[in-house]
Scaffold this motif. Structure first.
Motif, PDB file in Angstrom:
ATOM      1  N   PHE A  17     -27.943 -35.541 -10.369  1.00 48.37           N
ATOM      2  CA  PHE A  17     -28.063 -36.206  -8.965  1.00 48.37           C
ATOM      3  C   PHE A  17     -27.569 -37.723  -9.166  1.00 48.37           C
ATOM      4  CE2 PHE A  17     -31.877 -33.668  -7.094  1.00 48.37           C
ATOM      5  CZ  PHE A  17     -30.961 -32.537  -7.342  1.00 48.37           C
ATOM      6  N   GLY A  18     -27.107 -38.500  -7.726  1.00 45.17           N
ATOM      7  CA  GLY A  18     -26.875 -39.770  -7.946  1.00 45.17           C
ATOM      8  C   GLY A  18     -28.059 -40.532  -7.424  1.00 45.17           C
ATOM      9  N   ILE A  19     -28.214 -41.819  -7.434  1.00 42.39           N
ATOM     10  CA  ILE A  19     -29.389 -42.771  -7.024  1.00 42.39           C
ATOM     11  C   ILE A  19     -28.966 -43.618  -6.113  1.00 42.39           C
ATOM     12  CG2 ILE A  19     -31.360 -44.057  -7.914  1.00 42.39           C
ATOM     13  CD1 ILE A  19     -31.256 -42.558 -10.813  1.00 42.39           C
ATOM     14  N   ILE A  20     -29.692 -43.986  -4.914  1.00 43.86           N
ATOM     15  CA  ILE A  20     -29.498 -45.006  -4.013  1.00 43.86           C
ATOM     16  C   ILE A  20     -30.295 -46.124  -4.340  1.00 43.86           C
ATOM     17  CG2 ILE A  20     -29.328 -45.357  -1.585  1.00 43.86           C
ATOM     18  CD1 ILE A  20     -28.914 -42.423  -1.267  1.00 43.86           C
ATOM     19  N   GLN A  21     -30.010 -47.482  -4.533  1.00 47.76           N
ATOM     20  CA  GLN A  21     -30.806 -48.417  -4.678  1.00 47.76           C
ATOM     21  C   GLN A  21     -30.494 -49.371  -3.503  1.00 47.76           C
ATOM     22  OE1 GLN A  21     -32.964 -49.084  -6.978  1.00 47.76           O
ATOM     23  NE2 GLN A  21     -32.706 -47.609  -8.723  1.00 47.76           N
ATOM     24  N   LEU A  49     -25.840 -45.960  -0.412  1.00 44.68           N
ATOM     25  CA  LEU A  49     -25.621 -44.466  -0.146  1.00 44.68           C
ATOM     26  C   LEU A  49     -24.051 -44.080  -0.013  1.00 44.68           C
ATOM     27  CD1 LEU A  49     -26.796 -41.808   1.184  1.00 44.68           C
ATOM     28  CD2 LEU A  49     -26.977 -42.793   3.279  1.00 44.68           C
ATOM     29  N   ASP A  50     -23.477 -44.865   0.944  1.00 41.92           N
ATOM     30  CA  ASP A  50     -21.931 -44.591   0.909  1.00 41.92           C
ATOM     31  C   ASP A  50     -21.147 -44.480  -0.443  1.00 41.92           C
ATOM     32  OD1 ASP A  50     -22.518 -44.519   3.666  1.00 41.92           O
ATOM     33  OD2 ASP A  50     -21.615 -46.691   4.127  1.00 41.92           O
ATOM     34  N   ARG A  51     -21.451 -45.523  -1.301  1.00 40.37           N
ATOM     35  CA  ARG A  51     -20.703 -45.471  -2.535  1.00 40.37           C
ATOM     36  C   ARG A  51     -21.200 -44.524  -3.216  1.00 40.37           C
ATOM     37  NH1 ARG A  51     -20.022 -51.800  -4.159  1.00 40.37           N
ATOM     38  NH2 ARG A  51     -18.873 -50.887  -6.022  1.00 40.37           N
ATOM     39  N   THR A  52     -22.625 -43.976  -3.170  1.00 35.90           N
ATOM     40  CA  THR A  52     -22.882 -42.783  -4.064  1.00 35.90           C
ATOM     41  C   THR A  52     -22.358 -41.545  -3.841  1.00 35.90           C
ATOM     42  OG1 THR A  52     -25.060 -44.089  -4.362  1.00 35.90           O
ATOM     43  CG2 THR A  52     -25.046 -42.040  -5.190  1.00 35.90           C
ATOM     44  N   VAL A  53     -22.243 -41.330  -2.402  1.00 35.71           N
ATOM     45  CA  VAL A  53     -21.669 -40.305  -1.813  1.00 35.71           C
ATOM     46  C   VAL A  53     -20.354 -40.017  -1.890  1.00 35.71           C
ATOM     47  CG1 VAL A  53     -21.381 -39.061   0.448  1.00 35.71           C
ATOM     48  CG2 VAL A  53     -23.807 -39.880   0.118  1.00 35.71           C
ATOM     49  N   GLU A  54     -19.620 -41.256  -2.104  1.00 36.87           N
ATOM     50  CA  GLU A  54     -17.989 -41.505  -2.316  1.00 36.87           C
ATOM     51  C   GLU A  54     -17.854 -40.918  -3.605  1.00 36.87           C
ATOM     52  OE1 GLU A  54     -16.447 -45.084  -0.784  1.00 36.87           O
ATOM     53  OE2 GLU A  54     -14.833 -44.688  -2.558  1.00 36.87           O
ATOM     54  N   ILE A  55     -18.600 -41.046  -4.600  1.00 35.30           N
ATOM     55  CA  ILE A  55     -18.590 -40.385  -6.099  1.00 35.30           C
ATOM     56  C   ILE A  55     -18.832 -39.050  -5.970  1.00 35.30           C
ATOM     57  CG2 ILE A  55     -19.158 -40.698  -8.398  1.00 35.30           C
ATOM     58  CD1 ILE A  55     -20.115 -43.533  -7.719  1.00 35.30           C
ATOM     59  N   GLY A  56     -19.831 -38.481  -5.305  1.00 34.96           N
ATOM     60  CA  GLY A  56     -20.217 -37.236  -5.160  1.00 34.96           C
ATOM     61  C   GLY A  56     -21.073 -36.587  -6.208  1.00 34.96           C
ATOM     62  N   PHE A  57     -22.147 -36.081  -5.771  1.00 33.69           N
ATOM     63  CA  PHE A  57     -23.114 -35.509  -6.652  1.00 33.69           C
ATOM     64  C   PHE A  57     -23.753 -34.123  -6.133  1.00 33.69           C
ATOM     65  CE2 PHE A  57     -22.698 -40.132  -7.691  1.00 33.69           C
ATOM     66  CZ  PHE A  57     -22.887 -40.078  -9.071  1.00 33.69           C
ATOM     67  N   ASP A  58     -24.606 -33.589  -7.007  1.00 33.78           N
ATOM     68  CA  ASP A  58     -25.145 -32.241  -6.773  1.00 33.78           C
ATOM     69  C   ASP A  58     -26.512 -32.512  -5.710  1.00 33.78           C
ATOM     70  OD1 ASP A  58     -23.381 -30.144  -8.127  1.00 33.78           O
ATOM     71  OD2 ASP A  58     -24.401 -31.305  -9.751  1.00 33.78           O
ATOM     72  N   GLY A  59     -26.795 -33.702  -5.859  1.00 34.65           N
ATOM     73  CA  GLY A  59     -28.241 -34.120  -5.073  1.00 34.65           C
ATOM     74  C   GLY A  59     -28.290 -35.594  -5.208  1.00 34.65           C
ATOM     75  N   VAL A 112     -29.888 -33.687 -14.198  1.00 32.32           N
ATOM     76  CA  VAL A 112     -29.725 -34.914 -14.872  1.00 32.32           C
ATOM     77  C   VAL A 112     -29.654 -35.887 -13.788  1.00 32.32           C
ATOM     78  CG1 VAL A 112     -27.912 -36.172 -16.260  1.00 32.32           C
ATOM     79  CG2 VAL A 112     -28.596 -33.563 -16.595  1.00 32.32           C
ATOM     80  N   MET A 113     -30.426 -37.108 -13.957  1.00 30.01           N
ATOM     81  CA  MET A 113     -30.200 -38.225 -13.325  1.00 30.01           C
ATOM     82  C   MET A 113     -29.230 -39.131 -13.687  1.00 30.01           C
ATOM     83  SD  MET A 113     -32.354 -37.441 -11.028  1.00 30.01           S
ATOM     84  CE  MET A 113     -32.067 -38.903  -9.783  1.00 30.01           C
ATOM     85  N   VAL A 114     -28.101 -39.843 -12.865  1.00 27.25           N
ATOM     86  CA  VAL A 114     -27.343 -40.831 -13.253  1.00 27.25           C
ATOM     87  C   VAL A 114     -28.195 -42.080 -13.973  1.00 27.25           C
ATOM     88  CG1 VAL A 114     -25.555 -40.365 -11.600  1.00 27.25           C
ATOM     89  CG2 VAL A 114     -27.321 -41.998 -11.129  1.00 27.25           C
ATOM     90  N   PHE A 115     -27.339 -42.672 -14.676  1.00 26.34           N
ATOM     91  CA  PHE A 115     -28.014 -43.854 -15.241  1.00 26.34           C
ATOM     92  C   PHE A 115     -27.788 -45.153 -14.436  1.00 26.34           C
ATOM     93  CE2 PHE A 115     -28.071 -47.722 -18.353  1.00 26.34           C
ATOM     94  CZ  PHE A 115     -29.338 -47.436 -18.753  1.00 26.34           C
ATOM     95  N   ASP A 116     -29.023 -45.791 -13.909  1.00 28.67           N
ATOM     96  CA  ASP A 116     -28.968 -46.922 -12.820  1.00 28.67           C
ATOM     97  C   ASP A 116     -29.584 -48.018 -13.371  1.00 28.67           C
ATOM     98  OD1 ASP A 116     -31.280 -45.555 -12.636  1.00 28.67           O
ATOM     99  OD2 ASP A 116     -31.493 -46.171 -10.559  1.00 28.67           O
ATOM    100  N   GLU A 117     -29.169 -49.018 -12.478  1.00 28.83           N
ATOM    101  CA  GLU A 117     -30.172 -50.500 -13.048  1.00 28.83           C
ATOM    102  C   GLU A 117     -31.247 -50.394 -12.021  1.00 28.83           C
ATOM    103  OE1 GLU A 117     -28.682 -54.408 -12.266  1.00 28.83           O
ATOM    104  OE2 GLU A 117     -30.514 -55.252 -13.274  1.00 28.83           O
ATOM    105  N   CYS A 118     -32.465 -50.578 -12.308  1.00 26.84           N
ATOM    106  CA  CYS A 118     -33.648 -50.813 -11.643  1.00 26.84           C
ATOM    107  C   CYS A 118     -34.232 -52.240 -11.118  1.00 26.84           C
ATOM    108  CB  CYS A 118     -34.834 -49.754 -11.739  1.00 26.84           C
ATOM    109  SG  CYS A 118     -34.274 -48.271 -12.344  1.00 26.84           S
ATOM    110  N   PRO A 119     -33.648 -52.971 -10.382  1.00 29.52           N
ATOM    111  CA  PRO A 119     -34.205 -54.186 -10.186  1.00 29.52           C
ATOM    112  C   PRO A 119     -35.503 -54.522  -9.686  1.00 29.52           C
ATOM    113  CG  PRO A 119     -32.662 -53.737  -8.174  1.00 29.52           C
ATOM    114  CD  PRO A 119     -32.733 -52.549  -9.278  1.00 29.52           C
ATOM    115  N   PRO A 120     -36.246 -55.324  -9.965  1.00 29.42           N
ATOM    116  CA  PRO A 120     -37.602 -55.628  -9.404  1.00 29.42           C
ATOM    117  C   PRO A 120     -37.630 -55.736  -7.933  1.00 29.42           C
ATOM    118  CG  PRO A 120     -37.063 -57.364 -10.849  1.00 29.42           C
ATOM    119  CD  PRO A 120     -35.789 -56.697 -10.856  1.00 29.42           C
ATOM    120  N   GLY A 121     -38.809 -55.274  -7.200  1.00 24.88           N
ATOM    121  CA  GLY A 121     -38.801 -55.146  -5.837  1.00 24.88           C
ATOM    122  C   GLY A 121     -38.641 -56.472  -5.238  1.00 24.88           C
TER     123      GLY A 121
END
Ligand SMILES: [Zn+2]
Length: 397
Positions: free
Chosen positions: A207-211, A223-233, A143-152
């Protein structure tokens, strides 16, 4: 007990070869996931994906399945595996990427996003909580976390604001995910044999998502904030969304190897065969992309000698295969001249056959990369593979 087991078998530079054991299949990495947008990989039967192509995992799109046929109907079948008959692992995305592509049809706030269905204009809401509930009902292995995807091209400040929202949504996703997983939510493995093979608890992995777009400091913060929450991938999102290729490679080079070693790394929605091999070189394990089937439908083939446009008149009398180095059933049986004829005649078989070859090529490229890593010859593989791709391209095909 973990929902998936991840093991690194070998490394070569930053490149890694590993295995992910899920309740439904053992996934050898690096791996490419064919995209099953609406519950089907366009033009390719599951028998072929299983028996010939040996895809171990496919991707399902939450947005599309949520709108049609809808969660209620998939629930009646007992989840997406039973509905579709796909027995191996599935990863579902969160729906966010598609919703944020609907720039004129959506309203974003802290809670989530309200949007109008592209099918019938009806009003819908997606939030971290709703996305977790839908993905639980679909029953995917990942399962993927729900994230916001801003334009590039969102700019630094907007990208920073967005990744802060993504971090809050990641925490909310995990909280709701944990609630849903501890509820009476159970799915049975495809067979007793598989159940014995994996001593897994039958639940889903998250899985967490790095933006952070092309900004390395924001990528590190995310990356730091996502790893701090802790995910399986962990996944890298928001690449290949219009930025220069050099920016994507810089982010991969700087960020991928800093992602946790003890979890799989997934690059979302990327890319060409060259991108995949370069990302493996940077330390990525999992990929998905629609281009093998999308290009297949327009007569564009990916081969070991670069891209082949089947419409090119020079192929009309060519008795050779699409790719002489490919072992797929299309390359073994059909000539370039015949495929060109089918495509020109508008036969749907052309789309099916070229898509089949393209998916075979992506899957086998990742298998060859894996073998090279296991045998400590990945740099040579990478060099040969990349120079091979330019053979046709140099001719301007
Ligand atoms: Zn082939």
């Amino acid at each position: 007990m973990k929902p998936i087991h991840w093991k690194i078998e070998a490394t070569d530079g930053k490149a890694r070869a590993g295995t992910i054991v899920t309740r439904r299949s053992v996934i050898e990495t690096p791996v490419f996931m064919p995209v099953g947008t609406q519950g089907a990989v366009k033009g390719i039967r599951f028998e072929w994906l299983e028996d010939e192509l040996d895809a171990r995992i496919i991707l399902g799109n939450t947005y599309h399945l949520f709108l049609r046929p809808g969660v209620d109907i998939i629930n009646r079948f007992g989840g997406l595996h039973k509905f579709t008959s796909w027995n191996r692992a599935m990863l579902t995305d969160s729906g966010g990427f598609q919703v944020f592509s609907l720039t004129d049809l959506r309203k974003l706030n802290e809670d989530g996003v309200e949007f109008r269905s592209h099918l019938d204009g009806s009003k819908k809401i997606l939030s971290p909580e709703v996305s977790m509930e839908i993905q639980a009902a679909l029953g995917s292995e990942i399962v993927m976390v729900f994230d916001e995807c801003p334009p590039g091209d969102a700019g630094y400040d907007a990208t920073k604001t967005s990744l802060e929202l993504t971090a809050r949504w990641a925490a909310r996703s995990k909280a709701r995910f944990n609630d849903v997983q501890s509820a009476s939510f159970s799915l049975s493995p495809a067979s007793e044999e598989q159940a014995e093979a994996c001593t897994l608890n039958g639940k889903q992995a998250l899985f967490g998502i790095i933006q952070g777009a092309g900004h390395l400091d924001l990528r590190r913060e995310s990356l730091d904030r996502t790893v701090e929450i802790g995910f399986d991938g962990y996944a890298i999102g928001g690449l290949s969304v219009g930025e220069e290729k050099v920016v994507m490679y810089e982010v991969l080079d700087q960020i991928a190897h800093q992602m946790p070693n003890d979890a799989p790394r997934y690059l979302m929605g990327v890319g060409t065969p060259e991108d995949l091999v370069e990302a493996v070189n940077a330390g990525v394990d999992i990929f998905d992309c629609v281009i093998p089937t999308r290009n297949g439908r327009t007569g564009s083939a990916f081969t070991s000698r670069g891209k082949v446009n089947i419409r090119n008149a020079k192929f009309s009398t060519d008795t050779g295969p699409l790719d002489p180095n490919c072992e797929c059933s299309v390359c073994k049986r059909y000539s370039l001249g015949y495929l060109r004829h089918l495509n020109n005649a508008g036969e749907m078989t052309a789309a099916t056959l070229i898509s089949h070859h393209n998916v075979a090529f992506f899957l086998s490229t990742m298998r060859k990369a894996r073998e090279a890593i296991l045998e400590s010859r990945f740099p040579a593989f990478r060099k040969d593979f990349l120079s091979g791709l330019h053979e046709n391209n140099a001719e301007g095909v």
